[in-house]
Structure formats: C-alpha cells, structure tokens
Design an enzyme around this catalytic site. Sequence first.
Site, PDB file in Angstrom:
ATOM      1  N   ASP A 106     -61.804  98.994 -45.252  1.00 23.12           N
ATOM      2  CA  ASP A 106     -61.720  97.844 -46.149  1.00 23.12           C
ATOM      3  C   ASP A 106     -61.216  96.589 -45.451  1.00 23.12           C
ATOM      4  O   ASP A 106     -60.580  96.653 -44.399  1.00 23.12           O
ATOM      5  CB  ASP A 106     -60.832  98.147 -47.353  1.00 23.12           C
ATOM      6  CG  ASP A 106     -59.410  98.513 -46.960  1.00 23.12           C
ATOM      7  OD1 ASP A 106     -59.237  99.249 -45.981  1.00 23.12           O
ATOM      8  OD2 ASP A 106     -58.461  98.059 -47.641  1.00 23.12           O
TER       9      ASP A 106
ATOM     10  N   ASP B  71     -60.263  92.650 -39.134  1.00 20.83           N
ATOM     11  CA  ASP B  71     -59.243  93.593 -39.591  1.00 20.83           C
ATOM     12  C   ASP B  71     -59.830  94.330 -40.789  1.00 20.83           C
ATOM     13  O   ASP B  71     -59.789  93.812 -41.903  1.00 20.83           O
ATOM     14  CB  ASP B  71     -57.977  92.826 -39.970  1.00 20.83           C
ATOM     15  CG  ASP B  71     -56.898  93.700 -40.566  1.00 20.83           C
ATOM     16  OD1 ASP B  71     -56.967  94.929 -40.437  1.00 20.83           O
ATOM     17  OD2 ASP B  71     -55.983  93.136 -41.198  1.00 20.83           O
TER      18      ASP B  71
ATOM     19  N   GLU C 180     -56.850 100.594 -47.160  1.00 23.92           N
ATOM     20  CA  GLU C 180     -55.639 100.419 -46.360  1.00 23.92           C
ATOM     21  C   GLU C 180     -54.904  99.144 -46.749  1.00 23.92           C
ATOM     22  O   GLU C 180     -53.674  99.086 -46.772  1.00 23.92           O
ATOM     23  CB  GLU C 180     -56.005 100.393 -44.868  1.00 23.92           C
ATOM     24  CG  GLU C 180     -54.817 100.368 -43.908  1.00 23.92           C
ATOM     25  CD  GLU C 180     -54.343  98.971 -43.546  1.00 23.92           C
ATOM     26  OE1 GLU C 180     -53.295  98.862 -42.886  1.00 23.92           O
ATOM     27  OE2 GLU C 180     -55.019  97.984 -43.931  1.00 23.92           O
ATOM     28  N   GLU C 181     -55.674  98.095 -47.034  1.00 26.76           N
ATOM     29  CA  GLU C 181     -55.086  96.779 -47.266  1.00 26.76           C
ATOM     30  C   GLU C 181     -54.331  96.666 -48.585  1.00 26.76           C
ATOM     31  O   GLU C 181     -53.617  95.690 -48.807  1.00 26.76           O
ATOM     32  CB  GLU C 181     -56.177  95.701 -47.208  1.00 26.76           C
ATOM     33  CG  GLU C 181     -56.884  95.582 -45.867  1.00 26.76           C
ATOM     34  CD  GLU C 181     -56.008  94.973 -44.777  1.00 26.76           C
ATOM     35  OE1 GLU C 181     -54.827  94.724 -45.049  1.00 26.76           O
ATOM     36  OE2 GLU C 181     -56.514  94.753 -43.668  1.00 26.76           O
TER      37      GLU C 181
ATOM     38  N   ASP D 176     -56.118  99.047 -35.105  1.00 29.97           N
ATOM     39  CA  ASP D 176     -55.843  98.146 -36.222  1.00 29.97           C
ATOM     40  C   ASP D 176     -54.775  97.122 -35.865  1.00 29.97           C
ATOM     41  O   ASP D 176     -53.942  96.754 -36.675  1.00 29.97           O
ATOM     42  CB  ASP D 176     -55.391  98.970 -37.450  1.00 29.97           C
ATOM     43  CG  ASP D 176     -55.338  98.128 -38.724  1.00 29.97           C
ATOM     44  OD1 ASP D 176     -55.952  97.046 -38.740  1.00 29.97           O
ATOM     45  OD2 ASP D 176     -54.678  98.557 -39.686  1.00 29.97           O
TER      46      ASP D 176
END
Length: 481
Positions: free
Chosen positions: A78, A115, A145-146, A169
């Site tokens: 994501d 990212d 993840e975000e 990352d």
Amino acid sequence: MGVCDQLEPKRVFHYFEEICGIPHGSGNMDEISNYCAEFAKDHRLQYHKDAYGNLILRKKASEGYEGAEPVIIQGHLDMVCEKESGVEIDFAKDGLELYVEGDFLRARGTTLGGDDGIAVAYALALLEDEALPHPPLEVVLTVDEEIGLLGAEKIDLSMLRGRKLLNLDSDEEGIFFVSCAGGLLMECRIPMAWAEKKGQCYEVKVLGLQGGHSGTEIQKERGNAIILLGRVLEALRKDAPFSIVSMKGGMMDNAIPREASCMILLEGVETRLQEAIARIRQELKQEYRRSDPGLELSCEEAGAGTKRALLADSQAKALFFLRMMPWGVQHMSAEIGGLVETSLNPGIMALGEEDFSVCSFIRSSVNSRKYEVAGRLSALTEFLGGTASASSDYPAWEYKADSPVQELMAAVYRDLFGKEPQIQAIHAGLECGIFSGKLEGLDCISFGPDNFDIHTPKEHLSISSTERVWRLILEFLKRSR
C-alpha cells in the site's frame, strides 16, 4: 512507450510503473494483491495469498546455492494517497501520472508511492530473473502497512524457513536501520450539539505547509495544519466572535497535515475579522519562516443566511481540545543522539453530525512512554465528555548487536561504493518489529534508495540511487551462500 522504459534497472522500473498504474492506497488492496498473485502464476512460483491480501512468494535457489539459508525479501503493497489542492484524481480507481525530472521520478500532483512500491518492484524483478545467483528467496508482501502495519499483524509466517530478512522500506541510501519505534493509533471523539444560526459565512484555511512523514520528519518543526487552525480560531474568537459550521483537516494519520479549514458564521463586524486574520498570518509566517516558508492563512466570504452551527459549549470543547492536546516531539532519546524517542501526530480532524474527532498517531521506542502519551490524550478527551479508543498497536524493533545480516550488508556496501554505511535507529514504524516477534531468531535490516518528501505530493525517487541499491541487493544475495 512507458515513462520508465529508458530507466535503469529496466525491469525494476518496468514493474514500478505497472504498480503505479494500479490503485493501491491503504484499504484498497485487492487489485494490487491480485496482480502479484497473477505474477506468481505466470512465473510458476510457489505462492500463498491469505484472506487479507498478504502474499508470500517463493523461488528456489539458483545453481550452487541449494544448501544456502533462504533470504526473506519484504515490503508492503500500500501507499499513502495525498494530492495537491485542485488535482482531480480518484485514488480508489485511478493510476498515477508519472514523469521524469532530471534524476528523479515523480507523480504529477500526487504522492508517488515509492514508499513502498519500489520494494515490490525490486522483489518482482528478482523473482523474474533466472540468471541471477541467489539462495532460496521468500518474498513477503503485506497490506495496509501505512495505516498501522495491519497486514504484518495478521500474516501467518509459519511457512517461512528463512531467518535473514531484508526490509526494503527505508528511504535514505547508505543508511541501514537496525531498530525502529513502535506505534499506536488514538481516535478521540467528543459529542457535539448544534443549532440554527444566522449570519455571514467565511472559510478560514491554513494551507501551503510542507507536511511530511509523521515519524522521520516530525523533528523538523514543520507546521501541523490541524494544530495551527486551532490556534487561529482561538485567537479569532477574542476579536471576532463566531460559530463553527464545519471543520476538517488532514488526510492520513501518519502524514503531517498540510491543510485544514473551518467554515465560521460571523456574529460581528467583518473588519475586525480581517484585521485579526492579517495579524495572525504575520505572526505565523514569522514563526515558520524557516521550517515552513510556504505557510498561508486565508479567509474568504462564503455566503450569508441561516446555517447549522455548533452551540457555544460544544465549540468551546472542540477548541479547548485542539489547544490543549499534546503534539509533535515529546521526548528525545537519551541513548542515541539526535533520535526522537516519542512523538505524537494529529493527522485527521473531522466535525461530523454527532461528534468532533481527531485521529493521532503515537510513536515511541519506549513502550511505557507510548502508553503514557495515549493516557494523556484519553484523559483530555474524557474530561471533555468524549471517548478515546486505541488501535494498530505494534511493538518497537529492538537493536540486535550480533547481526550477520548487518555485517555482510555493510561489507558489501563498502566494497561496492568505497565508504562506510550509517547504522541507525529510526523514529518510524517498520514491520521488522512484528516479524521479529513471530519468527524466533530473525535477523533484520532495513534499507532502500533515496526517496524524498514521502507521504506528500512532492515525493520524488532518485533514479540513480534506485540502481545503486539494486546492485547492493544483487551482491548481497550473490554472497549469501
């Protein structure tokens, strides 16, 4: 012809451009997850996709590496979806418009998603190439993840044999991260009451801020639009009494908000309002002349009539919360010079039909201080008659002194580039902490190419750095017999 067709490494940028054409904001993972699953099928790879969209793709060792320990390559699917004002894009349906500017790849008017799209592109290029020397590869691609490392929390890693993990990352070439902060999302809600009122409406906006990553850039003293709007409204209240009609700010809890706005119903003379706006604007621009030189404060007419506005008591509670809530850097590390230990970022503010809400992200490398800040937010919210709820609680990644992965990666970096890498801790959330709790004996390192202004529409990925990090990965794998 694609925008990235002439960029090196070709296959990495090929896959990155394909990823950018697929909507993949947090919470919108189906299409990108299916794309990676189809890739695995097309390349006859073993893969597992769970109910959440997380993927594990496995590739056998190349000739001569059959007895080597597997290496885990890891990133998340994501991206943070931020855009400039006036840019027309539906992040749920539309891809990004890429363009090259010198050594940088950008997206027009939006975040680029380097990212962590570049990690996915690296992984797919590795899995595709049959000529590369490498040990068994286990690629782990997580979702959401975000918004709190949700995919990492839910994924079952029991099928993995590897205990060496490369997390792709990070966004500064030559810096290897070996520890990170834990995180916690707090949502505070305060009940609101309304009444019909008459008057002249004005829209007050705080805009032009740089924003940025709420972890890695929290120490830069950039303005938080939500906090600044609260300050502006509190100052205006003394010179030009008003009632709040609507209020909003920010888009993501993990991005420092760049804009916030409030519709007010003026109860007094406009002259006093504009005079107060001019005074406050001058104050703010002077204070933020170095850290946020683009800061602007505007106030424009928005029609007259009868509007639904907050009652005085509710308005007072909302403004009190904005003025009194903790925010920004709370503690610096006493052990690592220059490292933020604990911070808080109010990232999303909304005034709804029934309540006023603020979502804030707390980060800390010390669990007790993470919960102490959460307790302060809860106490303030409850004092005002509201409720606070916590979610997305994940642990810090603790430093491991004896790390073969770190030693080998540092040696490869020195040999390739003739200089020492920097070994650091980071004030941001990385999935290594969660994975270390699930896989006993896991040895992790996090790194990546230069990717600037992440979580903002100014995000730009260095093309040359992407190529150098690709060489670093290939050489690390080559030496991992």
